[in-house]
Design a protein around this motif. Sequence first.
Motif, PDB file in Angstrom:
ATOM      1  N   GLU A   1      14.995  16.614  18.031  1.00 23.24           N
ATOM      2  CA  GLU A   1      14.696  16.680  19.457  1.00 23.24           C
ATOM      3  C   GLU A   1      15.332  17.924  20.086  1.00 23.24           C
ATOM      4  O   GLU A   1      14.744  18.573  20.939  1.00 23.24           O
ATOM      5  CB  GLU A   1      15.209  15.424  20.160  1.00 23.24           C
ATOM      6  CG  GLU A   1      14.820  15.405  21.623  1.00 23.24           C
ATOM      7  CD  GLU A   1      14.796  13.997  22.198  1.00 23.24           C
ATOM      8  OE1 GLU A   1      14.154  13.125  21.586  1.00 23.24           O
ATOM      9  OE2 GLU A   1      15.422  13.787  23.243  1.00 23.24           O
TER      10      GLU A   1
ATOM     11  N   THR B   1      13.473  20.880  21.934  1.00 20.03           N
ATOM     12  CA  THR B   1      13.857  21.284  23.284  1.00 20.03           C
ATOM     13  C   THR B   1      14.191  22.767  23.350  1.00 20.03           C
ATOM     14  O   THR B   1      13.813  23.454  24.298  1.00 20.03           O
ATOM     15  CB  THR B   1      15.095  20.479  23.733  1.00 20.03           C
ATOM     16  OG1 THR B   1      14.845  19.106  23.458  1.00 20.03           O
ATOM     17  CG2 THR B   1      15.367  20.660  25.199  1.00 20.03           C
TER      18      THR B   1
ATOM     19  N   LEU C   1      27.824  28.822  21.965  1.00 15.69           N
ATOM     20  CA  LEU C   1      27.360  27.508  21.491  1.00 15.69           C
ATOM     21  C   LEU C   1      28.070  27.135  20.194  1.00 15.69           C
ATOM     22  O   LEU C   1      28.498  26.001  20.001  1.00 15.69           O
ATOM     23  CB  LEU C   1      25.858  27.527  21.230  1.00 15.69           C
ATOM     24  CG  LEU C   1      24.964  27.505  22.453  1.00 15.69           C
ATOM     25  CD1 LEU C   1      23.518  27.386  22.031  1.00 15.69           C
ATOM     26  CD2 LEU C   1      25.339  26.334  23.335  1.00 15.69           C
TER      27      LEU C   1
ATOM     28  N   GLY D   1      25.027  26.854  26.768  1.00 20.17           N
ATOM     29  CA  GLY D   1      23.632  26.663  26.425  1.00 20.17           C
ATOM     30  C   GLY D   1      22.713  26.619  27.628  1.00 20.17           C
ATOM     31  O   GLY D   1      21.511  26.457  27.476  1.00 20.17           O
TER      32      GLY D   1
ATOM     33  N   HIS E   1      20.350  28.145  30.077  1.00 19.88           N
ATOM     34  CA  HIS E   1      19.582  29.395  30.020  1.00 19.88           C
ATOM     35  C   HIS E   1      19.381  29.900  31.439  1.00 19.88           C
ATOM     36  O   HIS E   1      18.866  29.176  32.285  1.00 19.88           O
ATOM     37  CB  HIS E   1      18.244  29.165  29.337  1.00 19.88           C
ATOM     38  CG  HIS E   1      17.617  30.444  28.890  1.00 19.88           C
ATOM     39  ND1 HIS E   1      17.208  31.402  29.784  1.00 19.88           N
ATOM     40  CD2 HIS E   1      17.355  30.947  27.663  1.00 19.88           C
ATOM     41  CE1 HIS E   1      16.708  32.434  29.112  1.00 19.88           C
ATOM     42  NE2 HIS E   1      16.798  32.182  27.823  1.00 19.88           N
TER      43      HIS E   1
ATOM     44  N   GLU F   1      17.348  31.806  32.910  1.00 19.46           N
ATOM     45  CA  GLU F   1      16.022  32.014  33.497  1.00 19.46           C
ATOM     46  C   GLU F   1      15.331  30.724  33.914  1.00 19.46           C
ATOM     47  O   GLU F   1      14.382  30.751  34.681  1.00 19.46           O
ATOM     48  CB  GLU F   1      15.124  32.762  32.507  1.00 19.46           C
ATOM     49  CG  GLU F   1      15.466  34.226  32.347  1.00 19.46           C
ATOM     50  CD  GLU F   1      15.286  35.017  33.635  1.00 19.46           C
ATOM     51  OE1 GLU F   1      14.441  34.620  34.454  1.00 19.46           O
ATOM     52  OE2 GLU F   1      16.016  35.998  33.824  1.00 19.46           O
ATOM     53  N   ILE F   2      15.765  29.613  33.364  1.00 16.50           N
ATOM     54  CA  ILE F   2      15.019  28.397  33.679  1.00 16.50           C
ATOM     55  C   ILE F   2      15.778  27.505  34.647  1.00 16.50           C
ATOM     56  O   ILE F   2      16.955  27.712  34.912  1.00 16.50           O
ATOM     57  CB  ILE F   2      14.570  27.650  32.405  1.00 16.50           C
ATOM     58  CG1 ILE F   2      15.757  27.205  31.600  1.00 16.50           C
ATOM     59  CG2 ILE F   2      13.683  28.522  31.558  1.00 16.50           C
ATOM     60  CD1 ILE F   2      15.343  26.572  30.301  1.00 16.50           C
TER      61      ILE F   2
ATOM     62  N   GLU G   1      15.519  21.741  34.134  1.00 13.34           N
ATOM     63  CA  GLU G   1      15.248  21.849  32.691  1.00 13.34           C
ATOM     64  C   GLU G   1      16.528  22.027  31.900  1.00 13.34           C
ATOM     65  O   GLU G   1      16.673  21.516  30.800  1.00 13.34           O
ATOM     66  CB  GLU G   1      14.287  23.002  32.433  1.00 13.34           C
ATOM     67  CG  GLU G   1      12.871  22.658  32.833  1.00 13.34           C
ATOM     68  CD  GLU G   1      11.997  23.874  32.995  1.00 13.34           C
ATOM     69  OE1 GLU G   1      10.979  23.950  32.310  1.00 13.34           O
ATOM     70  OE2 GLU G   1      12.355  24.759  33.804  1.00 13.34           O
TER      71      GLU G   1
ATOM     72  N   PHE H   1      18.265  18.848  31.022  1.00 13.78           N
ATOM     73  CA  PHE H   1      17.693  18.179  29.849  1.00 13.78           C
ATOM     74  C   PHE H   1      18.166  18.853  28.560  1.00 13.78           C
ATOM     75  O   PHE H   1      18.580  18.189  27.621  1.00 13.78           O
ATOM     76  CB  PHE H   1      16.169  18.179  29.933  1.00 13.78           C
ATOM     77  CG  PHE H   1      15.654  17.063  30.797  1.00 13.78           C
ATOM     78  CD1 PHE H   1      15.431  15.802  30.261  1.00 13.78           C
ATOM     79  CD2 PHE H   1      15.435  17.256  32.144  1.00 13.78           C
ATOM     80  CE1 PHE H   1      14.990  14.761  31.052  1.00 13.78           C
ATOM     81  CE2 PHE H   1      14.995  16.222  32.950  1.00 13.78           C
ATOM     82  CZ  PHE H   1      14.771  14.966  32.404  1.00 13.78           C
ATOM     83  N   ILE H   2      18.116  20.183  28.547  1.00 10.79           N
ATOM     84  CA  ILE H   2      18.520  20.896  27.331  1.00 10.79           C
ATOM     85  C   ILE H   2      19.984  20.642  27.023  1.00 10.79           C
ATOM     86  O   ILE H   2      20.357  20.303  25.899  1.00 10.79           O
ATOM     87  CB  ILE H   2      18.261  22.399  27.505  1.00 10.79           C
ATOM     88  CG1 ILE H   2      16.771  22.655  27.593  1.00 10.79           C
ATOM     89  CG2 ILE H   2      18.867  23.174  26.349  1.00 10.79           C
ATOM     90  CD1 ILE H   2      16.412  24.013  28.107  1.00 10.79           C
TER      91      ILE H   2
ATOM     92  N   VAL I   1      20.514  17.093  25.758  1.00 12.42           N
ATOM     93  CA  VAL I   1      20.092  16.926  24.364  1.00 12.42           C
ATOM     94  C   VAL I   1      21.130  17.554  23.437  1.00 12.42           C
ATOM     95  O   VAL I   1      21.487  17.014  22.399  1.00 12.42           O
ATOM     96  CB  VAL I   1      18.704  17.565  24.133  1.00 12.42           C
ATOM     97  CG1 VAL I   1      18.375  17.619  22.658  1.00 12.42           C
ATOM     98  CG2 VAL I   1      17.645  16.779  24.868  1.00 12.42           C
ATOM     99  N   MET I   2      21.640  18.700  23.888  1.00  6.56           N
ATOM    100  CA  MET I   2      22.650  19.376  23.087  1.00  6.56           C
ATOM    101  C   MET I   2      23.893  18.507  22.930  1.00  6.56           C
ATOM    102  O   MET I   2      24.547  18.525  21.903  1.00  6.56           O
ATOM    103  CB  MET I   2      23.020  20.677  23.778  1.00  6.56           C
ATOM    104  CG  MET I   2      23.152  21.837  22.856  1.00  6.56           C
ATOM    105  SD  MET I   2      23.364  23.295  23.833  1.00  6.56           S
ATOM    106  CE  MET I   2      21.770  24.025  23.708  1.00  6.56           C
TER     107      MET I   2
ATOM    108  N   ARG J   1      16.002  12.416  25.528  1.00  3.25           N
ATOM    109  CA  ARG J   1      15.379  12.798  26.799  1.00  3.25           C
ATOM    110  C   ARG J   1      15.280  11.602  27.738  1.00  3.25           C
ATOM    111  O   ARG J   1      15.420  11.730  28.951  1.00  3.25           O
ATOM    112  CB  ARG J   1      13.999  13.391  26.551  1.00  3.25           C
ATOM    113  CG  ARG J   1      14.039  14.709  25.827  1.00  3.25           C
ATOM    114  CD  ARG J   1      12.673  15.355  25.806  1.00  3.25           C
ATOM    115  NE  ARG J   1      12.369  16.022  27.072  1.00  3.25           N
ATOM    116  CZ  ARG J   1      12.766  17.261  27.355  1.00  3.25           C
ATOM    117  NH1 ARG J   1      13.458  17.952  26.484  1.00  3.25           N
ATOM    118  NH2 ARG J   1      12.463  17.808  28.509  1.00  3.25           N
TER     119      ARG J   1
END
Lengths: 270, 471
Positions: free
Chosen positions: A13, A17, A98, B103, B105, B107-108, B112, B115-116, B119-120, B125
Amino acid sequence: MLANLRRLFRHRELIRTLVARELKARYRGSILGFFWSFANPLLLLLVYTFVFSVILPGFRGGELEPYALFLFCGLLPWTWFASSLMESSNVLIANGNLIKKVMFPAEILPIVSVLSNMVHFLFGLPVLGAFLAYYALDGRLPGPLQPVELVWLPAVILVQLLLTLGCALILSALTVHFRDIRDLLNNLLTLWFFASPIIYPMAMVPAVGKPFMDLNPFAHLAISYQEILFYDGPFGHWKWLLALAVLALALTAVGYQLFDRLRDSFAEEV
Amino acid sequence: MNAAVELDAVSKVYRRYVPGRRAGTLKSALLGRKWSDAAPHEALQAVDEVSLRIPQGAAVGIVGRNGSGKSTLLKLMAGITRPTSGSVQVRGRVSALIELGAGFHPEISGRENVFINGVMLGLTRREIARRFDEIVEFAELADFIDAPVRTYSSGMYMRLGFAVAVHVDADVLLVDEVLAVGDERFSLKCLDKFAEYKRRGKTTVLVTHGLAMVERFCDEALWLDAGRVRTSGDPRRVLHAYIGDVETEEEHELARADQKAREAVEPVGDGGADRPPAAVEPEPAPPEEVPEAEAPTAEVAEEAEVVAAADGGPEDMFKASAGRWGDGPVRIEDVRLEDDKGAGHLFQSGARLAIRMRVNATERVTDFVFGVSIFDAAGICCYGTNTDIEHYRPVELSGAGEVVFNIDSLDLVEGTYKLDVAVHRRDGVQYDYHRLLYTFRVKSQTRDAGIYRPAHAWTFTPNIRFEEPRG
């Protein structure tokens, strides 16, 4: 190794993602947005077609018509291959925070690079399909379209995926220790591009060059794409493709092993 | 009770960066060579044979100086780095608040990225979707959640990262010095969140320099020193020991810095007394003449710029940087700060302080004034006086002697202070002026502001009530 694969599966997942993140982030803020996925290969194609039809028309002999279609068959997979390698050679260093700060199997990063570039490749396929349909309707294809050949296409893509993954794993792991690789790779890829039958057909390669060409894994991929999508006749390159599949599988296994070996050094080196 | 975290003789050795050894590092990494075998100059033992057991539901604070291995220990617990030797066992889901928003980002959108990041950190989700509103509310970013993260301020960024991390609902929460997020109110909210974790029987490990936080929040403290556990157990006891150690170190440091400042101005060879007496400067201001408007100059506070000079001194002493001026027949040979416990550089606010000057006159002198002034770190004169202003009429000075300036109660707020001491003629010509050469630090339990703490007390009419003051 098996445990690693299981863990990778558990993180599917996250991979999904992150691939989605890459795709979203790439064109965010541009006006054409996602349309660039289609526009980029088209523009690249335009450049090469211009060069070899207007500036250097003698270069390719007469029989390669339509040349744009031929070019597209090699250029699209090459872009996937080359961008994946360029990106993955930098990906561990770029995402150092990370690796250092989050519990996270590092191999996900090069895998995401390869996969997100693969998605771009897949978006390019409909464009290629449109070209194919256009020339077919125009009656300018070298031979009749043979849909049976298209069943080979997923196999070729799979082999390329494996080959690219193997290279990406090795490159990403080694670049952490030797940052020189990034610069070297850039030039190496240019050489590799011209040493592969992408802008010229295999038939044009002189006898001296042929054994070298046989050793070039990407040559076989390019030829496979061309045989399936451009030339008529049955797909005759499958023996080479099979051999390449074995090689790609071995390369991926070795690459993963190497990556795993170097894993502990990443957090300290990036 | 079960242990949530168990470390057994865990060591972590980092390799020092050695230029020109890149190939070697790759080879060792490939061969899986342990760095513990490496030559000592190549290895850095960050964590050294640490064994500990954190019971489920406990809140443990790890304290220690910079470079003592706190963060490495936390990373080992989080599984981000593997130990060089020993074993680490953690039961349950771990959330490591080590780097907030790792982690993200740019630009987004924030949405979002939540969520990323989720998940990390190991959520699905669906789990994130369920907690999404709560996360956004906690981060106080409802209005900005659809904007790209690059437009966020650093505070917004950290808040969002923190909000995601604490909503992972981990069994073990590892926190590395991240409470400096947002304003006072947000910090309180974070503390509430930790308290809630604790109530629900979750385990928390906290690495921090905020000792008050450890004392308030943790059941147990652990003092890490050079990769080893120095002591652990009751927070009050551990913190007391730790603070004591830090102060000792601080004392050494101040003593060293002082020593250096003095060596820098001490003329090499003889005492610098071979020069003719200095020309009379128009008022090389004795300490009492601080013009109010005189803004403190930045360079005064700098320790770095030390002037070795034996001339008449600068126009305005209070603008000068550290140095020593004057070559009169009276020398100040040694200055010592003392409280009841003896000489040192660290003093409690309100304690007794004696400034003890050893002086020596090479000839008989009948015109002399002793002066002392105290400056804070910004170069503001906190107090200055001399014997002349206080109506001591000089009669005679010869040979060696001692001058002691006694302060009954050092009513300064916490901070670092510097001292000027001088002996000069009544017309201002310097015999020996020591400018900012002595440093001392004042410690205080009270976090009051300003410079001077007048002896004071609060009284209230009966309708204004407070809780009983604590500790």
